[in-house]
Design an enzyme around this catalytic site. Structure first.
Site, PDB file in Angstrom:
ATOM      1  N   GLY A  35       5.710  -0.180  -1.719  1.00 34.03           N
ATOM      2  CA  GLY A  35       5.354  -0.992  -0.330  1.00 34.03           C
ATOM      3  C   GLY A  35       4.660  -2.275  -0.650  1.00 34.03           C
ATOM      4  O   GLY A  35       4.979  -2.917  -1.569  1.00 34.03           O
ATOM      5  N   SER A  36       3.979  -2.652   0.252  1.00 31.97           N
ATOM      6  CA  SER A  36       3.419  -4.153   0.195  1.00 31.97           C
ATOM      7  C   SER A  36       2.547  -4.401  -1.176  1.00 31.97           C
ATOM      8  O   SER A  36       2.128  -5.471  -1.235  1.00 31.97           O
ATOM      9  CB  SER A  36       2.693  -4.606   1.449  1.00 31.97           C
ATOM     10  N   VAL A  37       1.941  -3.228  -1.628  1.00 31.05           N
ATOM     11  CA  VAL A  37       1.180  -3.788  -2.913  1.00 31.05           C
ATOM     12  C   VAL A  37       1.958  -4.564  -3.981  1.00 31.05           C
ATOM     13  O   VAL A  37       1.611  -5.033  -5.042  1.00 31.05           O
ATOM     14  CB  VAL A  37       0.615  -2.297  -3.519  1.00 31.05           C
TER      15      VAL A  37
END
Length: 671
Positions: free
Chosen positions: A306-308
């Site tokens: 995901g956005s990490v």
């Protein structure tokens, strides 16, 4: 006639008293020694002298023998002949020395995590027994857990050796001896015990019945543990481990998730202080643990991060000067890819600079940047940070990431990977690369081994510039102060973080609706990072407290803040409430970063990635800021570009995406 003299006569006067003698006068006796008596006495004296002489000779002989024996056996013992010694000494090849006991495992502070204890095993020789059924009954009274019919069957066999019980307590051993049954014997052995139960269960792994490692550290260091009795010291800190487990387990329960994981790493060495995977199990009962509990989500599980992963996209773009803080990117509308669209969880509909892209976690903005980075530069960066290979940690279960093959790494993959889709990494990959991003750009090999006094300092590989790391720490602080990561803030610890939310991939391909993998990675204190904390919640359900959201900021952020607040003082990192304004000023990034004089920033009039570039095309590398003056100043913003349907097949890895998503579904990952 009686010729005997009178009773009162003397030898000289046998017939009467001496004339004039008184009745009360003393009487004298006269002894006569004849010549034969003297000869006899002389012979006896001579014999006595000879006996004394013979006795003295024998005494001296015995004394000499005793002295000689004392000298030969005590003072100066005689060595036997070599041929005699060889006859009695066993062959060392055929009779090896007994192996040492399995070494214990301790944590960084010396707390015992695993230890082998001596126990007795009960075995029998059925050939020596008469009534095997009676023996089985008697043993059942002492060992209640025995299966009496099974034991009776074993004892009735014709074998010379059968095991009855592997572990017998001293009290049970005494009771069995009192039975007086011939053919029952004991064999001393060891049993592996884990005093802290489920603490670091997946890290420690376990051993089989012969005390050979079958998983985790026990398996990785099996030879070392069996040949070196010195305790094996891990970097795991049971205090940190207990707190991390407490918080992850609480989050999994609160959100009715199928599982969760957590990692704490030292930002200056890469050493792992805590690694938790929920559900877990009691390490003393490994054989009864279900597969889901034995599964190490931190090192074995692979998930879309995901956005990490936008930390990687921003780092690689800044480190190679592909973009600058003053560049703007078109996030006004979704980007179509075949039947899919790249969208934002919270669309803002304006041209964003990197600070806004990070704090609002814009997938569209990350995709625009990734196109400028390009396939080759993106793959080279991921390879350099170890995101295309297994993490070299001391766990045999460490998994290989799931990524597209290089020949299928097209434009769609470049764009989706930029925000953590289309690639599956282990949580350890995400945590360890975050260490490099915040510590000045040094990538360390994650390790479970503690450093001993006198060891050389840990060395790593420089993967980015110090200036890139400094900028990334400011962006991570912005995300907590004024972005999606605000629930991870801890007063006095100046937390910097990035949130991540990825849709779960179904077993048959595609995505599972309304099911997310929510994560949060943080470093503290971000102005001088000491530790990195990563927590992920798998398939959590929204609650009233999360207002219906299942994103990383809502589900994992609070747990990270609790962990930091609890472990900080234990690790000698105290909250700081002095010079707060100066620290905040050093980490601040303005809402709008102005371009320096003479620079031509990317933006509406100088788009770095025109929307009308087809997916199969390779965009030209954007002009460096020093030469952008030559770019057209009035380039219009195109309404959008559309990918050809054939290229959409390379959007996902075959192992994870066997069928396309429904047309109505969107390939987005929230904040």
């Amino acid at each position: 006639m009686n010729d005997a003299p009178p009773p009162d006569t003397t030898p000289n006067h046998p017939w009467g008293r001496m004339p004039g003698a008184r009745d009360d006068a003393l009487r004298a006796e006269t002894l006569r020694i004849t010549q034969p008596d003297l000869k006899r006495r002389a012979v006896m004296e001579k014999s006595r002298g000879r006996l004394v002489a013979v006795a003295a000779v024998f005494f001296l002989l015995f004394l000499a023998v005793a002295a000689k024996l004392t000298d030969a056996t005590i003072l100066n013992p005689l060595k036997p002949a070599p041929r005699v010694v060889e006859h009695f000494v066993p062959d060392p090849v055929t009779i090896p020395p007994p192996p040492p006991g399995r070494a214990s495992i301790i944590d960084a502070n010396g707390q015992i995590l695993a230890v082998s204890l001596p126990v007795a095993s009960l075995y029998a020789d059925p050939r020596q027994m008469i009534d095997t059924d009676k023996v089985a009954q008697d043993l059942k009274q002492v060992l209640p857990d025995l299966n009496e019919p099974e034991i009776a069957k074993r004892l009735a066999s014709a074998k010379a050796f059968v095991y009855i019980a592997r572990t017998v307590t001293p009290a049970q051993q005494f009771a069995i001896n009192n039975l007086g049954v011939p053919g029952l014997s004991f064999q001393m052995t060891q049993v592996r015990r884990y005093p802290l139960g489920d603490t670091a269960a997946q890290v420690l792994g376990g051993v089989d019945i012969d005390e050979d490692g079958v998983a985790g550290v026990e398996k990785f260091f099996n030879t070392r543990l069996n040949t070196n009795t010195a305790p094996l010291r891990l970097s795991i800190d049971v205090r940190v481990q207990a707190i991390l487990r407490d918080e992850v387990a609480a989050a999994v329960k609160t959100y009715s998730a199928i599982g969760g994981c957590g990692i704490v790493q030292d930002a200056h060495t890469g050493q792992v202080l805590g690694m938790v995977s929920i559900p877990d199990y009691d390490a003393n009962d490994l054989g009864s643990a279900p597969p889901a509990s034995r599964f190490n989500r931190c090192a074995t599980g692979t998930y879309e991060p995901g956005s990490v992963f936008k930390l990687q996209t921003a780092s690689m773009a800044l480190d190679d000067s592909v973009i600058h803080m003053w560049d703007s990117f078109n996030t006004t509308h979704p980007i179509p890819i075949g039947r899919f669209h790249i969208t934002d969880f919270e669309p803002k509909h304006y041209w964003m600079q990197l600070p806004d892209i990070m704090r609002f976690s814009s997938n569209i903005g990350a995709s625009r940047i990734s196109v400028l980075i390009g396939k080759d530069r993106q793959r080279d960066w991921l390879k350099k940070l170890g995101l295309l290979s297994r993490e070299p940690i001391e766990l045999p279960e460490a998994a290989l990431p799931q990524v597209q093959a290089e020949n299928r790494w097209g434009r769609a993959t470049v764009m989706t990977v930029s925000f953590g889709n289309g690639i599956a990494e282990t949580p350890l990959h995400i945590s360890n690369t975050a260490v490099a991003i915040v510590n000045g750009g040094t990538l360390y090999k994650p390790s479970l081994l503690a450093s001993n006094p006198g060891d050389p300092p840990c060395t790593g590989t420089t993967v980015m510039q110090q200036s890139t790391s400094d900028t990334m720490r400011k962006l991570m602080r912005l995300i907590v102060v004024d972005g999606t990561g605000n629930f991870g803030e801890v007063p006095g610890y100046f937390v910097g973080a990035k949130t991540g939310t990825a849709q779960k991939v179904a077993a048959h391909g595609g995505y599972v609706k309304h099911t997310n993998y929510s994560s949060y990675v943080a470093a503290f204190p971000i102005y001088a990072p000491r530790y990195v904390v990563y927590i992920a919640i798998d398939s959590g359900h929204a609650t009233a407290a999360t207002h219906g959201f299942t994103t990383g900021g809502w589900m994992a952020g609070p747990s990270v803040s609790h962990v930091i607040a609890r472990i900080g003082p234990m690790l000698n990192v105290m909250p700081r409430f002095t010079d707060v304004e100066a620290i905040n000023a050093s980490l601040a990034i303005p809402a709008h970063v102005p371009a320096p004089p003479g620079a031509v920033p990317l933006g509406p009039n100088n788009p770095g990635e025109p929307d009308n570039i087809a997916m199969g095309d390779t965009p030209a590398k954007p002009a460096h800021h020093a030469t952008r003056e030559a770019a057209a100043a009035t380039t219009p913003a195109a309404p959008g570009w559309t990918a050809n349907a054939a290229s959409a097949a390379g959007l996902r890895h075959d192992a994870m995406y066997r069928v396309p998503m429904p047309a109505a579904a969107s390939a987005h990952a929230g904040h």
